[in-house]
Design a protein around this motif. Structure first.
Motif, PDB file in Angstrom:
ATOM      1  N   ARG A   1       0.803  -1.224   0.000  1.00 42.97           N
ATOM      2  CA  ARG A   1       0.000   0.000   0.000  1.00 42.97           C
ATOM      3  C   ARG A   1       0.832   1.269   0.000  1.00 42.97           C
ATOM      4  O   ARG A   1       0.401   2.306  -0.483  1.00 42.97           O
ATOM      5  CB  ARG A   1      -0.912   0.031   1.228  1.00 42.97           C
ATOM      6  N   GLU A   2       2.030   1.194   0.568  1.00 46.26           N
ATOM      7  CA  GLU A   2       2.885   2.371   0.673  1.00 46.26           C
ATOM      8  C   GLU A   2       3.283   2.850  -0.719  1.00 46.26           C
ATOM      9  O   GLU A   2       3.466   2.060  -1.636  1.00 46.26           O
ATOM     10  CB  GLU A   2       4.140   2.063   1.504  1.00 46.26           C
ATOM     11  N   LYS A   3       3.436   4.154  -0.845  1.00 45.77           N
ATOM     12  CA  LYS A   3       3.890   4.752  -2.103  1.00 45.77           C
ATOM     13  C   LYS A   3       5.366   4.418  -2.325  1.00 45.77           C
ATOM     14  O   LYS A   3       6.119   4.161  -1.375  1.00 45.77           O
ATOM     15  CB  LYS A   3       3.705   6.276  -2.080  1.00 45.77           C
ATOM     16  N   GLU A   4       5.787   4.458  -3.572  1.00 44.78           N
ATOM     17  CA  GLU A   4       7.170   4.150  -3.940  1.00 44.78           C
ATOM     18  C   GLU A   4       8.165   4.997  -3.141  1.00 44.78           C
ATOM     19  O   GLU A   4       9.148   4.472  -2.601  1.00 44.78           O
ATOM     20  CB  GLU A   4       7.347   4.380  -5.442  1.00 44.78           C
ATOM     21  N   GLU A   5       7.922   6.294  -3.058  1.00 41.76           N
ATOM     22  CA  GLU A   5       8.843   7.190  -2.339  1.00 41.76           C
ATOM     23  C   GLU A   5       8.922   6.840  -0.851  1.00 41.76           C
ATOM     24  O   GLU A   5       9.989   6.965  -0.243  1.00 41.76           O
ATOM     25  CB  GLU A   5       8.421   8.645  -2.515  1.00 41.76           C
ATOM     26  N   GLU A   6       7.812   6.405  -0.261  1.00 43.82           N
ATOM     27  CA  GLU A   6       7.819   6.029   1.156  1.00 43.82           C
ATOM     28  C   GLU A   6       8.675   4.782   1.374  1.00 43.82           C
ATOM     29  O   GLU A   6       9.438   4.706   2.347  1.00 43.82           O
ATOM     30  CB  GLU A   6       6.389   5.782   1.641  1.00 43.82           C
ATOM     31  N   VAL A   7       8.569   3.804   0.473  1.00 42.29           N
ATOM     32  CA  VAL A   7       9.389   2.593   0.590  1.00 42.29           C
ATOM     33  C   VAL A   7      10.864   2.949   0.438  1.00 42.29           C
ATOM     34  O   VAL A   7      11.715   2.446   1.173  1.00 42.29           O
ATOM     35  CB  VAL A   7       8.968   1.528  -0.450  1.00 42.29           C
ATOM     36  N   ILE A   8      11.176   3.845  -0.481  1.00 44.21           N
ATOM     37  CA  ILE A   8      12.565   4.287  -0.672  1.00 44.21           C
ATOM     38  C   ILE A   8      13.085   4.964   0.594  1.00 44.21           C
ATOM     39  O   ILE A   8      14.193   4.687   1.052  1.00 44.21           O
ATOM     40  CB  ILE A   8      12.675   5.216  -1.896  1.00 44.21           C
ATOM     41  N   THR A   9      12.273   5.841   1.181  1.00 43.35           N
ATOM     42  CA  THR A   9      12.667   6.535   2.412  1.00 43.35           C
ATOM     43  C   THR A   9      12.899   5.551   3.547  1.00 43.35           C
ATOM     44  O   THR A   9      13.908   5.634   4.262  1.00 43.35           O
ATOM     45  CB  THR A   9      11.598   7.576   2.810  1.00 43.35           C
ATOM     46  N   LEU A  10      11.979   4.592   3.722  1.00 32.61           N
ATOM     47  CA  LEU A  10      12.131   3.581   4.773  1.00 32.61           C
ATOM     48  C   LEU A  10      13.393   2.750   4.559  1.00 32.61           C
ATOM     49  O   LEU A  10      14.117   2.440   5.510  1.00 32.61           O
ATOM     50  CB  LEU A  10      10.901   2.666   4.807  1.00 32.61           C
TER      51      LEU A  10
ATOM     52  N   PHE B   1      16.678   2.463   6.984  1.00 31.73           N
ATOM     53  CA  PHE B   1      17.166   1.161   7.432  1.00 31.73           C
ATOM     54  C   PHE B   1      18.652   1.019   7.121  1.00 31.73           C
ATOM     55  O   PHE B   1      19.440   0.586   7.961  1.00 31.73           O
ATOM     56  CB  PHE B   1      16.359   0.035   6.773  1.00 31.73           C
ATOM     57  N   TYR B   2      19.060   1.394   5.909  1.00 29.09           N
ATOM     58  CA  TYR B   2      20.478   1.320   5.535  1.00 29.09           C
ATOM     59  C   TYR B   2      21.333   2.171   6.465  1.00 29.09           C
ATOM     60  O   TYR B   2      22.424   1.756   6.863  1.00 29.09           O
ATOM     61  CB  TYR B   2      20.691   1.768   4.095  1.00 29.09           C
ATOM     62  N   ARG B   3      20.851   3.377   6.802  1.00 29.25           N
ATOM     63  CA  ARG B   3      21.599   4.232   7.738  1.00 29.25           C
ATOM     64  C   ARG B   3      21.692   3.576   9.113  1.00 29.25           C
ATOM     65  O   ARG B   3      22.743   3.610   9.754  1.00 29.25           O
ATOM     66  CB  ARG B   3      20.928   5.596   7.865  1.00 29.25           C
ATOM     67  N   GLN B   4      20.587   2.987   9.541  1.00 33.88           N
ATOM     68  CA  GLN B   4      20.522   2.362  10.863  1.00 33.88           C
ATOM     69  C   GLN B   4      21.535   1.226  11.002  1.00 33.88           C
ATOM     70  O   GLN B   4      22.148   1.063  12.052  1.00 33.88           O
ATOM     71  CB  GLN B   4      19.099   1.834  11.099  1.00 33.88           C
ATOM     72  N   ILE B   5      21.728   0.458   9.935  1.00 35.63           N
ATOM     73  CA  ILE B   5      22.665  -0.669  10.018  1.00 35.63           C
ATOM     74  C   ILE B   5      24.062  -0.321   9.504  1.00 35.63           C
ATOM     75  O   ILE B   5      24.943  -1.166   9.466  1.00 35.63           O
ATOM     76  CB  ILE B   5      22.116  -1.914   9.292  1.00 35.63           C
ATOM     77  N   GLY B   6      24.244   0.945   9.082  1.00 38.72           N
ATOM     78  CA  GLY B   6      25.568   1.400   8.699  1.00 38.72           C
ATOM     79  C   GLY B   6      25.918   1.230   7.230  1.00 38.72           C
ATOM     80  O   GLY B   6      27.049   1.498   6.843  1.00 38.72           O
ATOM     81  N   LEU B   7      24.983   0.795   6.399  1.00 40.91           N
ATOM     82  CA  LEU B   7      25.288   0.635   4.973  1.00 40.91           C
ATOM     83  C   LEU B   7      25.325   1.964   4.238  1.00 40.91           C
ATOM     84  O   LEU B   7      26.127   2.138   3.326  1.00 40.91           O
ATOM     85  CB  LEU B   7      24.261  -0.279   4.297  1.00 40.91           C
ATOM     86  N   ALA B   8      24.479   2.907   4.592  1.00 44.13           N
ATOM     87  CA  ALA B   8      24.437   4.196   3.891  1.00 44.13           C
ATOM     88  C   ALA B   8      25.733   4.960   4.092  1.00 44.13           C
ATOM     89  O   ALA B   8      26.242   5.569   3.165  1.00 44.13           O
ATOM     90  CB  ALA B   8      23.244   5.021   4.350  1.00 44.13           C
ATOM     91  N   SER B   9      26.300   4.911   5.269  1.00 44.19           N
ATOM     92  CA  SER B   9      27.537   5.647   5.521  1.00 44.19           C
ATOM     93  C   SER B   9      28.704   5.040   4.749  1.00 44.19           C
ATOM     94  O   SER B   9      29.612   5.745   4.335  1.00 44.19           O
ATOM     95  CB  SER B   9      27.845   5.683   7.013  1.00 44.19           C
TER      96      SER B   9
END
Length: 71
Positions: free
Chosen positions: A41-50, A54-62
């Motif tokens: 149900r979530e919009k594409e942009e919302e899934v991308i944001t989530l 998540f990536y930041r939370q586990i350290g992948l984004a950094s």
């Protein structure tokens, strides 16, 4: 992990590491690395944001930001 909602209203949690592709057709379709497709149900942009959160939370984004800066 990210919390999402199936089209029937059922909530579930997805390990965002397995997301390969996100599209809107008009429903948001998530394709996993296994090839399985999920409609949510979530919009594409919302899934991308989530997923980014998540990536930041586990350290992948950094890691990806550091690699780009060092290149």
């Amino acid at each position: 992990m990210i919390s999402l909602t199936r089209l029937n209203g059922e909530s579930f949690t997805l390990n965002a590491i397995y997301i390969e592709q996100i599209q809107a057709h008009p429903d948001t379709t998530i394709t996993l690395s296994s090839g399985r497709k999920l409609l949510v149900r979530e919009k594409e942009e919302e899934v991308i944001t989530l997923t980014k959160q998540f990536y930041r939370q586990i350290g992948l984004a950094s890691i990806s930001v550091q690699e780009k800066e060092g290149s």
